[in-house]
Design a protein around this motif. Sequence first.
Motif, PDB file in Angstrom:
ATOM      1  N   GLY A   1      24.796  50.036  46.922  1.00  0.00           N
ATOM      2  CA  GLY A   1      24.323  51.354  46.734  1.00  0.00           C
ATOM      3  C   GLY A   1      25.391  52.376  47.118  1.00  0.00           C
ATOM      4  N   PHE A   2      25.994  52.747  45.995  1.00  0.00           N
ATOM      5  CA  PHE A   2      27.018  53.684  45.890  1.00  0.00           C
ATOM      6  C   PHE A   2      26.980  54.798  46.928  1.00  0.00           C
ATOM      7  CE2 PHE A   2      30.168  56.932  44.668  1.00  0.00           C
ATOM      8  CZ  PHE A   2      31.205  56.162  44.676  1.00  0.00           C
ATOM      9  N   TYR A   3      25.888  55.800  46.551  1.00  0.00           N
ATOM     10  CA  TYR A   3      25.735  57.094  47.222  1.00  0.00           C
ATOM     11  C   TYR A   3      24.923  56.957  48.471  1.00  0.00           C
ATOM     12  CZ  TYR A   3      27.533  60.177  43.408  1.00  0.00           C
ATOM     13  OH  TYR A   3      28.133  60.776  42.615  1.00  0.00           O
ATOM     14  N   ARG A   4      24.341  55.742  48.665  1.00  0.00           N
ATOM     15  CA  ARG A   4      23.550  55.308  49.959  1.00  0.00           C
ATOM     16  C   ARG A   4      24.562  55.122  51.011  1.00  0.00           C
ATOM     17  NH1 ARG A   4      19.987  52.228  46.842  1.00  0.00           N
ATOM     18  NH2 ARG A   4      21.110  50.448  47.606  1.00  0.00           N
ATOM     19  N   THR A   5      25.384  54.353  50.619  1.00  0.00           N
ATOM     20  CA  THR A   5      26.562  54.014  51.779  1.00  0.00           C
ATOM     21  C   THR A   5      27.389  55.194  51.988  1.00  0.00           C
ATOM     22  OG1 THR A   5      26.927  51.864  50.578  1.00  0.00           O
ATOM     23  CG2 THR A   5      28.779  52.792  51.878  1.00  0.00           C
ATOM     24  N   LEU A   6      27.655  56.092  50.870  1.00  0.00           N
ATOM     25  CA  LEU A   6      28.630  57.416  51.208  1.00  0.00           C
ATOM     26  C   LEU A   6      27.613  58.335  52.153  1.00  0.00           C
ATOM     27  CD1 LEU A   6      30.344  58.351  48.012  1.00  0.00           C
ATOM     28  CD2 LEU A   6      31.312  57.291  50.049  1.00  0.00           C
ATOM     29  N   ALA A   7      26.267  58.450  51.983  1.00  0.00           N
ATOM     30  CA  ALA A   7      25.445  59.244  52.892  1.00  0.00           C
ATOM     31  C   ALA A   7      25.081  58.429  54.374  1.00  0.00           C
ATOM     32  CB  ALA A   7      24.130  59.346  52.245  1.00  0.00           C
TER      33      ALA A   7
ATOM     34  N   CYS B   1      32.138  50.890  66.195  1.00  0.00           N
ATOM     35  CA  CYS B   1      31.171  51.636  65.307  1.00  0.00           C
ATOM     36  C   CYS B   1      31.793  52.610  64.419  1.00  0.00           C
ATOM     37  CB  CYS B   1      29.718  51.724  65.855  1.00  0.00           C
ATOM     38  SG  CYS B   1      28.739  50.374  66.524  1.00  0.00           S
ATOM     39  N   TRP B   2      32.123  53.634  65.195  1.00  0.00           N
ATOM     40  CA  TRP B   2      32.916  54.780  64.830  1.00  0.00           C
ATOM     41  C   TRP B   2      34.097  54.365  63.594  1.00  0.00           C
ATOM     42  CZ3 TRP B   2      32.386  60.246  65.176  1.00  0.00           C
ATOM     43  CH2 TRP B   2      33.189  61.093  64.473  1.00  0.00           C
ATOM     44  N   GLY B   3      34.900  53.464  63.990  1.00  0.00           N
ATOM     45  CA  GLY B   3      36.006  53.106  63.363  1.00  0.00           C
ATOM     46  C   GLY B   3      35.654  52.192  62.242  1.00  0.00           C
ATOM     47  N   LEU B   4      34.472  51.515  62.500  1.00  0.00           N
ATOM     48  CA  LEU B   4      34.287  50.579  61.342  1.00  0.00           C
ATOM     49  C   LEU B   4      33.772  51.363  60.074  1.00  0.00           C
ATOM     50  CD1 LEU B   4      33.262  47.508  60.895  1.00  0.00           C
ATOM     51  CD2 LEU B   4      30.810  48.154  61.237  1.00  0.00           C
ATOM     52  N   VAL B   5      33.189  52.484  60.162  1.00  0.00           N
ATOM     53  CA  VAL B   5      32.710  53.137  59.135  1.00  0.00           C
ATOM     54  C   VAL B   5      33.699  54.388  58.703  1.00  0.00           C
ATOM     55  CG1 VAL B   5      30.172  52.777  59.237  1.00  0.00           C
ATOM     56  CG2 VAL B   5      31.301  54.552  60.524  1.00  0.00           C
ATOM     57  N   ALA B   6      34.491  55.051  59.777  1.00  0.00           N
ATOM     58  CA  ALA B   6      35.266  56.074  59.428  1.00  0.00           C
ATOM     59  C   ALA B   6      36.210  55.960  58.620  1.00  0.00           C
ATOM     60  CB  ALA B   6      35.704  56.919  60.884  1.00  0.00           C
ATOM     61  N   THR B   7      37.124  54.675  59.213  1.00  0.00           N
ATOM     62  CA  THR B   7      38.269  54.286  58.282  1.00  0.00           C
ATOM     63  C   THR B   7      37.926  53.714  57.043  1.00  0.00           C
ATOM     64  OG1 THR B   7      38.902  53.489  60.523  1.00  0.00           O
ATOM     65  CG2 THR B   7      40.244  52.573  58.698  1.00  0.00           C
ATOM     66  N   ALA B   8      36.945  53.180  56.639  1.00  0.00           N
ATOM     67  CA  ALA B   8      36.410  52.733  55.450  1.00  0.00           C
ATOM     68  C   ALA B   8      35.895  53.795  54.458  1.00  0.00           C
ATOM     69  CB  ALA B   8      35.463  51.604  55.384  1.00  0.00           C
ATOM     70  N   ALA B   9      35.514  55.203  55.144  1.00  0.00           N
ATOM     71  CA  ALA B   9      34.895  56.052  53.973  1.00  0.00           C
ATOM     72  C   ALA B   9      36.069  56.651  53.188  1.00  0.00           C
ATOM     73  CB  ALA B   9      34.475  57.186  54.830  1.00  0.00           C
ATOM     74  N   PRO B  10      36.995  56.787  53.301  1.00  0.00           N
ATOM     75  CA  PRO B  10      38.041  57.240  52.243  1.00  0.00           C
ATOM     76  C   PRO B  10      38.257  56.534  51.071  1.00  0.00           C
ATOM     77  CG  PRO B  10      39.133  57.510  54.324  1.00  0.00           C
ATOM     78  CD  PRO B  10      37.804  56.524  54.555  1.00  0.00           C
ATOM     79  N   VAL B  11      37.950  54.983  51.106  1.00  0.00           N
ATOM     80  CA  VAL B  11      38.037  53.909  49.815  1.00  0.00           C
ATOM     81  C   VAL B  11      36.646  54.389  49.072  1.00  0.00           C
ATOM     82  CG1 VAL B  11      37.460  51.752  49.289  1.00  0.00           C
ATOM     83  CG2 VAL B  11      38.806  52.375  51.529  1.00  0.00           C
ATOM     84  N   GLY B  12      35.667  54.779  49.878  1.00  0.00           N
ATOM     85  CA  GLY B  12      34.245  55.010  49.216  1.00  0.00           C
ATOM     86  C   GLY B  12      34.546  56.611  48.226  1.00  0.00           C
ATOM     87  N   TRP B  13      35.374  57.523  48.867  1.00  0.00           N
ATOM     88  CA  TRP B  13      35.429  58.734  48.150  1.00  0.00           C
ATOM     89  C   TRP B  13      36.524  58.508  47.036  1.00  0.00           C
ATOM     90  CZ3 TRP B  13      32.074  62.126  47.840  1.00  0.00           C
ATOM     91  CH2 TRP B  13      31.131  62.512  48.711  1.00  0.00           C
ATOM     92  N   TRP B  14      37.628  57.932  47.265  1.00  0.00           N
ATOM     93  CA  TRP B  14      38.622  57.617  46.129  1.00  0.00           C
ATOM     94  C   TRP B  14      37.732  56.967  44.989  1.00  0.00           C
ATOM     95  CZ3 TRP B  14      42.421  60.299  45.052  1.00  0.00           C
ATOM     96  CH2 TRP B  14      43.119  61.021  46.227  1.00  0.00           C
ATOM     97  N   SER B  15      37.100  55.781  45.335  1.00  0.00           N
ATOM     98  CA  SER B  15      36.218  55.271  44.343  1.00  0.00           C
ATOM     99  C   SER B  15      35.228  56.374  43.653  1.00  0.00           C
ATOM    100  CB  SER B  15      35.330  54.273  44.892  1.00  0.00           C
ATOM    101  OG  SER B  15      36.196  53.361  45.687  1.00  0.00           O
TER     102      SER B  15
ATOM    103  N   ALA C   1      23.894  65.249  53.796  1.00  0.00           N
ATOM    104  CA  ALA C   1      22.982  66.058  53.017  1.00  0.00           C
ATOM    105  C   ALA C   1      23.417  66.389  51.778  1.00  0.00           C
ATOM    106  CB  ALA C   1      22.471  67.280  53.970  1.00  0.00           C
ATOM    107  N   LEU C   2      24.854  66.965  51.772  1.00  0.00           N
ATOM    108  CA  LEU C   2      25.602  67.218  50.717  1.00  0.00           C
ATOM    109  C   LEU C   2      25.840  66.064  49.625  1.00  0.00           C
ATOM    110  CD1 LEU C   2      26.014  70.049  49.519  1.00  0.00           C
ATOM    111  CD2 LEU C   2      28.225  69.975  50.006  1.00  0.00           C
ATOM    112  N   THR C   3      25.634  64.851  50.182  1.00  0.00           N
ATOM    113  CA  THR C   3      25.963  63.741  49.708  1.00  0.00           C
ATOM    114  C   THR C   3      24.748  63.306  48.706  1.00  0.00           C
ATOM    115  OG1 THR C   3      27.655  63.047  50.917  1.00  0.00           O
ATOM    116  CG2 THR C   3      26.813  61.211  49.509  1.00  0.00           C
ATOM    117  N   ALA C   4      23.658  63.520  49.283  1.00  0.00           N
ATOM    118  CA  ALA C   4      22.537  63.319  48.789  1.00  0.00           C
ATOM    119  C   ALA C   4      22.235  64.253  47.494  1.00  0.00           C
ATOM    120  CB  ALA C   4      21.234  63.358  49.485  1.00  0.00           C
TER     121      ALA C   4
END
Length: 399
Positions: free
Chosen positions: A279-285, A314-328, A385-388
């Motif tokens: 779920g691409f956008y679901r993950t980004l949101a 928990c913060w590190g788990l998602v925050a560090t990975a987020a740029p991968v999603g945005w470059w994708s 919200a803006l990701t949605a």
Amino acid sequence: MTVTHSDRSAEATQTANWSGVLAMTLCAFALVASEFMPVSLLTPVSRDLGVSEGLAGQGIAISGALAVAVSLAITTLAGGINRKTLLLGLTVLMALSGAVIALAPNYAVYMTGRALIGIAIGGFWSMSAASAIRLVPAHRVPRALAIFNGGNALATVVAAPLGSWLGTITGWRGAFFCLVPVALFTFVWQWVSLPSMPAQKSHPRIGSVFRLLRAPQVAFGMMSCGLFFMGQFALFTYLRPFLETVTHVSAAGLSLMLLILGIAGFVGTLLIGTFLKAGFYRTLAFIPLLMAAIAVLLMGVGHQSALVAVLLGCWGLVATAAPVGWWSWVARTLPDNAEAGGGLMVAMVQLAIALGSTLGGVMYDGFDYRYTFALSALLLLAAAALTAVTSRSDHYRAA
């Protein structure tokens, strides 16, 4: 960058220069480590230079601001300079920045050193993807970029705990000076391994980059990404003083907390691809929603070290990975303008980091950490919200 038939023919016959890819990966690692080293050293830096922790945190803001300006202008300003020469010059600038900061007698010189690293960051990231693509055949580009971006992810993971550990052993000046030999080694490796990379005959102008924002899904996506990084760094920049003054961790405890955050971040970069496919956008949101919840929870349990450690993991788990999603997202949304989109993304991210750390510092100095964390939560909720909205815009475009 326009790719001609002759360019494609050359790509088909060239051999992969993995040594050059690894040299640039080390350069990416050193740059990101340099950029975020102050996060774990704010307290000693502010104490030694006689400024508040908020002002010390502006060292990240100024590097981000300079990176924004350079990332938008360097393709035009560099003109016909060979890209190998340009990359080597930026690597020297990185080494000079580390030395200036380590030897800074006052706040003004410290900020000058941080400005130099901002120039190096903006220039390198704007040139890096196109340079890496020229090192390997077309069918090897995804693998090369994965290795290259691994340097970024690894530095994001280890910069804070490494800075804290080095600061404990050598002092904050020694921690920054340790980056100098790494930069010099990187310079030598790039000098030996990178081929001559003449500049392209035509260069995109700044205006052509901003024209991408005319597409609604691009404009919404870039704003979503910007709000995410603003929210992240409004809190993350001031994590050390929070842990020291609210959670009351020792020096060893601080390093452990940051290591937990870093290890969780590395795990997140390994896992996020699966979630993006599901779920691409679901993950980004979902990522900024979870981080906003963590920011709120930290305000309530900040005195309980065990709970803080879990929340930071928990913060590190998602925050560090987020740029991968945005470059994708860039590759997915702008397949025919990935270079221009990447330059715009670099500018957006660096501007967001500068604004986030600045606003967080104003709140931290003027009020207390709760206002900083609340600001972070609000920005992250806005990002979700803006990701949605971006998802809906992308859906309408595809329909």
